[in-house]
Design an enzyme around this catalytic site. Structure first.
Site, PDB file in Angstrom:
ATOM      1  N   LYS A 165       0.855  -1.180   0.000  1.00 28.11           N
ATOM      2  CA  LYS A 165       0.000   0.000   0.000  1.00 28.11           C
ATOM      3  C   LYS A 165       0.895   1.235   0.000  1.00 28.11           C
ATOM      4  O   LYS A 165       1.558   1.533   1.002  1.00 28.11           O
ATOM      5  CB  LYS A 165      -0.919  -0.042   1.231  1.00 28.11           C
ATOM      6  CG  LYS A 165      -1.982  -1.136   1.126  1.00 28.11           C
ATOM      7  CD  LYS A 165      -2.898  -0.862  -0.039  1.00 28.11           C
ATOM      8  CE  LYS A 165      -3.643  -2.072  -0.526  1.00 28.11           C
ATOM      9  NZ  LYS A 165      -4.367  -1.834  -1.776  1.00 28.11           N
ATOM     10  N   ASP A 193       0.587  -0.556  -5.005  1.00 30.03           N
ATOM     11  CA  ASP A 193      -0.779  -0.083  -5.252  1.00 30.03           C
ATOM     12  C   ASP A 193      -0.978   1.264  -4.567  1.00 30.03           C
ATOM     13  O   ASP A 193      -1.036   1.348  -3.340  1.00 30.03           O
ATOM     14  CB  ASP A 193      -1.789  -1.113  -4.712  1.00 30.03           C
ATOM     15  CG  ASP A 193      -3.223  -0.764  -5.110  1.00 30.03           C
ATOM     16  OD1 ASP A 193      -3.438   0.318  -5.698  1.00 30.03           O
ATOM     17  OD2 ASP A 193      -4.133  -1.584  -4.828  1.00 30.03           O
ATOM     18  N   GLU A 218       0.043  -0.169  -9.602  1.00 35.97           N
ATOM     19  CA  GLU A 218      -1.422  -0.284  -9.634  1.00 35.97           C
ATOM     20  C   GLU A 218      -2.082   1.044  -9.296  1.00 35.97           C
ATOM     21  O   GLU A 218      -1.740   1.688  -8.299  1.00 35.97           O
ATOM     22  CB  GLU A 218      -1.885  -1.373  -8.648  1.00 35.97           C
ATOM     23  CG  GLU A 218      -3.413  -1.573  -8.638  1.00 35.97           C
ATOM     24  CD  GLU A 218      -3.858  -2.889  -8.024  1.00 35.97           C
ATOM     25  OE1 GLU A 218      -3.046  -3.843  -7.977  1.00 35.97           O
ATOM     26  OE2 GLU A 218      -5.024  -2.967  -7.594  1.00 35.97           O
ATOM     27  N   ASP A 241      -7.509  -0.586 -11.328  1.00 34.96           N
ATOM     28  CA  ASP A 241      -8.460  -1.144 -10.366  1.00 34.96           C
ATOM     29  C   ASP A 241      -9.675  -0.224 -10.215  1.00 34.96           C
ATOM     30  O   ASP A 241     -10.713  -0.433 -10.866  1.00 34.96           O
ATOM     31  CB  ASP A 241      -7.742  -1.367  -9.021  1.00 34.96           C
ATOM     32  CG  ASP A 241      -8.638  -1.989  -7.953  1.00 34.96           C
ATOM     33  OD1 ASP A 241      -9.852  -2.128  -8.182  1.00 34.96           O
ATOM     34  OD2 ASP A 241      -8.134  -2.330  -6.870  1.00 34.96           O
ATOM     35  N   LYS A 265     -13.215  -6.710  -8.766  1.00 32.93           N
ATOM     36  CA  LYS A 265     -13.749  -6.947  -7.423  1.00 32.93           C
ATOM     37  C   LYS A 265     -15.239  -7.268  -7.551  1.00 32.93           C
ATOM     38  O   LYS A 265     -15.967  -6.578  -8.264  1.00 32.93           O
ATOM     39  CB  LYS A 265     -13.557  -5.704  -6.554  1.00 32.93           C
ATOM     40  CG  LYS A 265     -12.097  -5.409  -6.238  1.00 32.93           C
ATOM     41  CD  LYS A 265     -11.965  -4.223  -5.307  1.00 32.93           C
ATOM     42  CE  LYS A 265     -10.614  -4.189  -4.626  1.00 32.93           C
ATOM     43  NZ  LYS A 265      -9.490  -3.842  -5.518  1.00 32.93           N
TER      44      LYS A 265
HETATM   45 MG    MG Z   1      -6.066  -2.108  -5.932  1.00 32.55          MG
END
Ligand code: MG
Length: 367
Positions: A165, A193, A218, A241, A265
C-alpha cells in the site's frame, strides 16, 4: 423455487494486525460486513456477503448495503433465484446503480443455484481450472522498514505475491518499494498499489525513481486519464483497479491498452454474475486479472475462490484470502490458505455454513 425472504446480519470483523492503512491516511480497524440471506419457498437459504473497504474507498459504505437491501428486496420476492440473468435485470430495473448492494443478493443466489443443482459454484461458473488459487498479501502502509519486515513474515507463511500500500509521500513510497523488493526473491511478484493516491507529477517521479526495480504499478492516480498518462510514461507492468467498474470502462481501457492486469472486485461490479461476465471478456481478450473483492470474511473469501478457480490459470494474476486477515470466522467450510494458495470448496453452492451465533440478530428482514 422462488424467493420468499431476504434478510441480512451485520457483523464486525476486527483485524489481526490491528488496522489496515492505505493511501491518503485512510485506515480501518474493524470492518463492518453484511451477511445477506436469500430464502426460498422450498426452504433453501443461500448466503452472500458485502464488505466495503470503509466508506472512503469506492462509492460504497456499510450502512448503504443495508439501506439498499431494504429498498431492493421487496422487488425480488416471488422471483426464481436460479434465473440469475433475469434476477440481475430485475435488480437493475428496480434500483439504478449501487452495484455493491446487489452483490450480496447475487452471491446468495449463486449459492442457492449450487444447492439446487448439487454443484459447487466454480463448476457453474465454468469449471475448476488447476488445483488451487494463488494468493497475494496486502501490506498495510507503514514506514519502509516495517513493511519490509511484514513482507518477510508473509514470505515465511508461503505467500509469493505482495501488494504494497503506497500512494502516500512519494519519496517515502520510493523507499517502501525499494526496501520491500530487496527482501524478495526473483520469482516473487511485487505490486505497488497507490489506490489513486498520487497526483500525476508524483506518480511520474515514483515510476522514474524505481525504473530499475521489478515492480508492478497499480492505480497510481484518481482519474483514468491520469493513470493512462502514467502508463504511457513507464515500462512497469501496469494494473488498473478503481477506474474499472463496468464493462464500458473495461473495453475502453482495453482499447487504449491502458493496463496489463485488471483488478476485478465482485462487489465493485455488482456480484458474481457481472464479475463472471467481465472475467470471461478478459479471458477472451487475453487480459490477466486480480480476482477479489473490496474486503470481507469467510463468505466473500469463498466467493472469490469460486470465481478465481473457474478462471484459466494463465489469466489469474492473483486473489486474496480476506478471511485470514480478520479475527472472526463468520462461516464454516470457507477456504483456508495453505502455503500461499487456497482452493474452492467441492461441496454444493459456495460450500459455506454461516455461524449464526457470531452473526447476531437480523438487521434487514423482508418477506
Ligand atoms: Mg487495488
Amino acid at each position: 423455487m422462488n424467493i420468499a425472504r431476504i434478510f441480512a446480519h451485520r457483523v464486525e470483523l476486527p483485524l489481526h494486525e490491528g488496522s489496515y492503512k492505505w493511501s491518503g491516511g485512510k485506515s480501518v480497524s474493524v470492518f463492518d460486513s453484511t451477511v445477506v440471506g436469500v430464502e426460498t419457498d422450498t426452504g433453501h437459504v443461500g448466503y452472500g456477503e458485502v464488505c466495503p473497504l470503509g466508506p472512503f474507498y469506492l462509492p460504497a459504505y456499510a450502512e448503504g448495503v443495508r439501506a439498499g437491501l431494504r429498498e431492493l428486496a421487496p422487488h425480488l420476492l416471488g422471483w426464481d433465484p436460479r434465473e440469475l440473468a433475469k434476477l440481475n435485470h430485475r435488480m437493475d430495473a428496480a434500483l439504478k446503480g449501487h452495484p455493491y448492494v446487489k452483490s450480496g443478493i447475487d452471491m446468495a443466489c449463486w449459492d442457492l443455484m449450487g444447492q439446487a443443482t448439487g454443484q459447487p459454484v466454480c463448476t457453474l461458473l465454468g469449471g475448476r481450472f488447476g488445483e488451487s488459487v494463488r494468493l497475494y498479501r496486502a501490506i498495510s502502509q507503514e514506514a519502509p522498514e516495517a513493511m519490509a519486515r511484514k513482507v518477510m513474515g508473509y514470505v515465511a507463511e508461503g505467500y509469493t505475491r505482495f501488494q504494497l500500500k503506497v500512494g502516500g509521500d512519494p519519496d517515502v513510497d520510493i523507499e517502501r518499494i525499494r526496501a520491500v523488493r530487496a527482501m524478495l526473491r526473483p520469482e516473487h511478484r511485487l505490486v505497488a498499489d497507490a489506490n489513486t493516491g498520487w497526483t500525476l507529477h508524483e506518480a511520474k517521479r515514483v515510476v522514474r525513481a524505481v525504473r530499475d526495480v521489478d515492480v508492478y504499478i497499480e492505480q497510481p492516480c484518481l482519474s483514468y486519464e491520469e493513470c493512462l498518462a502514467v502508463r504511457r510514461a513507464t515500462d512497469h507492468p501496469f494494473v488498473l483497479d478503481e477506474n474499472v467498474d463496468s464493462l464500458d470502462m473495461l473495453l475502453r481501457a482495453r482499447g487504449d491498452l491502458a493496463m496489463d492486469v485488471v483488478n476485478l472486485k465482485i462487489s465493485k461490479l455488482g456480484g458474481l454474475t457481472k464479475a463472471r461476465q467481465a472475467r470471461d471478456l478478459c479471458v477472451s481478450m487475453g487480459i490477466a486479472m486480480t480476482l477479489e473483492d473490496s474486503w470481507g470474511g469467510d463468505i466473500v473469501t469463498a466467493a472469490i475462490a469460486h470465481l478465481a478457480h473457474s478462471t484459466p490459470e494463465e489469466f489469474r494474476f492473483t486473489s486474496t484470502d480476506f478471511n485470514s486477515y480478520v479475527t472472526v470466522s463468520i462461516a464454516s467450510g470457507a477456504p483456508q490458505r495453505e502455503n500461499g494458495f487456497m482452493a474452492a470448496s467441492a461441496g454444493p453452492g459456495l460450500g459455506i455454513r454461516p455461524r449464526m451465533e457470531v452473526l447476531g440478530p437480523r438487521v434487514v428482514d423482508v418477506s
